[in-house]
Design an enzyme around this catalytic site. Sequence first.
Site, PDB file in Angstrom:
ATOM      1  N   ASP A  65      53.566  46.104   4.884  1.00 13.49           N
ATOM      2  CA  ASP A  65      54.190  44.934   4.242  1.00 13.49           C
ATOM      3  C   ASP A  65      54.341  43.752   5.193  1.00 13.49           C
ATOM      4  O   ASP A  65      54.955  42.742   4.848  1.00 13.49           O
ATOM      5  CB  ASP A  65      55.560  45.321   3.680  1.00 13.49           C
ATOM      6  CG  ASP A  65      56.501  45.875   4.744  1.00 13.49           C
ATOM      7  OD1 ASP A  65      56.161  45.796   5.943  1.00 13.49           O
ATOM      8  OD2 ASP A  65      57.575  46.396   4.377  1.00 13.49           O
ATOM      9  N   GLY A  66      53.825  43.880   6.411  1.00 13.34           N
ATOM     10  CA  GLY A  66      53.863  42.747   7.347  1.00 13.34           C
ATOM     11  C   GLY A  66      55.034  42.789   8.300  1.00 13.34           C
ATOM     12  O   GLY A  66      55.093  42.000   9.247  1.00 13.34           O
ATOM     13  N   GLU A  67      55.982  43.722   8.092  1.00 15.48           N
ATOM     14  CA  GLU A  67      57.095  43.819   9.036  1.00 15.48           C
ATOM     15  C   GLU A  67      56.616  44.488  10.327  1.00 15.48           C
ATOM     16  O   GLU A  67      55.557  45.117  10.363  1.00 15.48           O
ATOM     17  CB  GLU A  67      58.249  44.608   8.391  1.00 15.48           C
ATOM     18  CG  GLU A  67      58.854  43.836   7.224  1.00 15.48           C
ATOM     19  CD  GLU A  67      59.999  44.564   6.515  1.00 15.48           C
ATOM     20  OE1 GLU A  67      60.429  45.628   6.998  1.00 15.48           O
ATOM     21  OE2 GLU A  67      60.438  44.051   5.467  1.00 15.48           O
ATOM     22  N   ARG A 127      59.700  21.068  24.941  1.00 17.72           N
ATOM     23  CA  ARG A 127      59.469  19.619  24.802  1.00 17.72           C
ATOM     24  C   ARG A 127      60.309  19.000  23.691  1.00 17.72           C
ATOM     25  O   ARG A 127      60.473  17.787  23.655  1.00 17.72           O
ATOM     26  CB  ARG A 127      57.966  19.353  24.588  1.00 17.72           C
ATOM     27  CG  ARG A 127      57.169  19.607  25.864  1.00 17.72           C
ATOM     28  CD  ARG A 127      55.686  19.464  25.653  1.00 17.72           C
ATOM     29  NE  ARG A 127      55.183  20.459  24.730  1.00 17.72           N
ATOM     30  CZ  ARG A 127      53.986  20.427  24.170  1.00 17.72           C
ATOM     31  NH1 ARG A 127      53.166  19.433  24.440  1.00 17.72           N
ATOM     32  NH2 ARG A 127      53.591  21.382  23.355  1.00 17.72           N
ATOM     33  N   ASP A 140      51.177  11.023  32.905  1.00 20.04           N
ATOM     34  CA  ASP A 140      52.315  10.307  32.320  1.00 20.04           C
ATOM     35  C   ASP A 140      53.551  10.526  33.187  1.00 20.04           C
ATOM     36  O   ASP A 140      53.544  11.346  34.112  1.00 20.04           O
ATOM     37  CB  ASP A 140      52.594  10.749  30.872  1.00 20.04           C
ATOM     38  CG  ASP A 140      52.996  12.215  30.768  1.00 20.04           C
ATOM     39  OD1 ASP A 140      53.299  12.836  31.802  1.00 20.04           O
ATOM     40  OD2 ASP A 140      53.009  12.730  29.642  1.00 20.04           O
ATOM     41  N   LYS A 162      51.900   6.371  29.930  1.00 20.19           N
ATOM     42  CA  LYS A 162      51.394   6.880  28.649  1.00 20.19           C
ATOM     43  C   LYS A 162      52.252   6.377  27.499  1.00 20.19           C
ATOM     44  O   LYS A 162      53.473   6.341  27.594  1.00 20.19           O
ATOM     45  CB  LYS A 162      51.424   8.421  28.665  1.00 20.19           C
ATOM     46  CG  LYS A 162      51.047   9.067  27.344  1.00 20.19           C
ATOM     47  CD  LYS A 162      50.899  10.579  27.475  1.00 20.19           C
ATOM     48  CE  LYS A 162      52.172  11.327  27.205  1.00 20.19           C
ATOM     49  NZ  LYS A 162      51.991  12.788  27.147  1.00 20.19           N
ATOM     50  N   ARG A 213      52.705   7.531  23.574  1.00 17.88           N
ATOM     51  CA  ARG A 213      52.288   8.478  22.539  1.00 17.88           C
ATOM     52  C   ARG A 213      52.661   7.878  21.195  1.00 17.88           C
ATOM     53  O   ARG A 213      53.820   7.560  20.941  1.00 17.88           O
ATOM     54  CB  ARG A 213      52.972   9.831  22.743  1.00 17.88           C
ATOM     55  CG  ARG A 213      52.459  10.916  21.817  1.00 17.88           C
ATOM     56  CD  ARG A 213      53.214  12.224  21.999  1.00 17.88           C
ATOM     57  NE  ARG A 213      52.662  13.097  23.030  1.00 17.88           N
ATOM     58  CZ  ARG A 213      51.562  13.832  22.894  1.00 17.88           C
ATOM     59  NH1 ARG A 213      50.871  13.780  21.786  1.00 17.88           N
ATOM     60  NH2 ARG A 213      51.158  14.607  23.877  1.00 17.88           N
TER      61      ARG A 213
HETATM   62  C1  R5P Z   1      54.609  15.884  28.219  1.00 15.98           C
HETATM   63  O1  R5P Z   1      55.063  14.876  28.620  1.00 15.98           O
HETATM   64  C2  R5P Z   1      53.827  16.855  29.063  1.00 15.98           C
HETATM   65  O2  R5P Z   1      54.005  16.623  30.441  1.00 15.98           O
HETATM   66  C3  R5P Z   1      52.351  16.828  28.703  1.00 15.98           C
HETATM   67  O3  R5P Z   1      51.775  15.623  29.129  1.00 15.98           O
HETATM   68  C4  R5P Z   1      52.134  16.958  27.225  1.00 15.98           C
HETATM   69  O4  R5P Z   1      52.978  17.933  26.710  1.00 15.98           O
HETATM   70  C5  R5P Z   1      50.707  17.292  26.900  1.00 15.98           C
HETATM   71  O5  R5P Z   1      50.567  17.373  25.512  1.00 15.98           O
HETATM   72  P1  R5P Z   1      49.181  17.125  24.798  1.00 15.98           P
HETATM   73  O6  R5P Z   1      48.175  18.011  25.453  1.00 15.98           O
HETATM   74  O7  R5P Z   1      49.449  17.516  23.365  1.00 15.98           O
HETATM   75  O8  R5P Z   1      48.842  15.669  24.927  1.00 15.98           O
END
Ligand code: R5P
Length: 303
Positions: free
Chosen positions: A41-43, A99, A173, A196, A198
Amino acid sequence: MSAARVQPVVLALPGNAELAGGLARRLEAVDGAVTVRRFPDGETYLRIDTAVAGRTVLLASTLDRPDDKLLALVLLAATARDLGATRLVLVAPYLPYMRQDARFQPGEGVTSTYVGRLLSSAVDGIVTVDPHLHRHRSLADVLQVPGVCVHAAPEIAAWIARHLPDPLLIGPDGESAQWAAAAAELAGAPFTVLAKTRHGDREVEVSVPGLARWPGRTPVLVDDIISTGRTMLAAVAHLRGLGTAPPMCVAVHAVFAGQAYRDLVDAGARVVTCNTIPHPSNAIDLHDLVADGVRALLGGGDG
Ligand code: R5P
């Protein structure tokens, strides 16, 4: 006369046999046996096939793709405790969710804290490698049990010094700066960091690094995690656009979501990682350091 040493037992969650075997050898512990499978059952079905009563138990389980692994880990820890283990130590070279260390959008959970709490409720101590500590200053901010952080920088620096002539270490970054700077110092190499931005899970932009200051150097991008690979890919594209030699990408944790590894190789990068998550790019062995971390947590005894 000192009492006879009671050997700890190492138990591996699926996919962690190499880590467990390496720990058992280095720590003179018993490489224990566990059966983990799914019921129809997946357990999860679990059985510990090695005696753990009266012993310290090391649970070897790196935690990439954690949603599939956390429940089995919690159940294994509870089973070991129930069978009389005196102390449970999780050895998770990759600690997940770190993160998400803030509420970036209204309504989000700070899941790093919740996962830390969950793990702390299951075990008595945790050994991990370079967790992504950014807004959390230390492991103690997320765990309620003792934690030991192993640092990969000395092994990364040694690998770079052995394999790459005239390296220039580059943090892609600001968050990566701590890892890249530490490795650069140990490797005796210059270091810079890109800025960086994002824009989303997979949309990343990096800025001009002013590379002209280090002509002829091999660019080595150093980061803690490669997940989607977008951070590294943006940095690689940027460097290639400036006409540098093919960059080397070095990371601690080879998370590699989806096609990230393939994309990086296709972009002309060479990629090397530490063995915190098993992956073909693993070239830097941290198991000695992880074993040292376990010794530090156990305080020199067997527990
Ligand atoms: C975040 O600041 C970490 O130091 C990495 O740069 C980041 O987690 C890398 O994530 P991705 O490969 O998704 O760009």
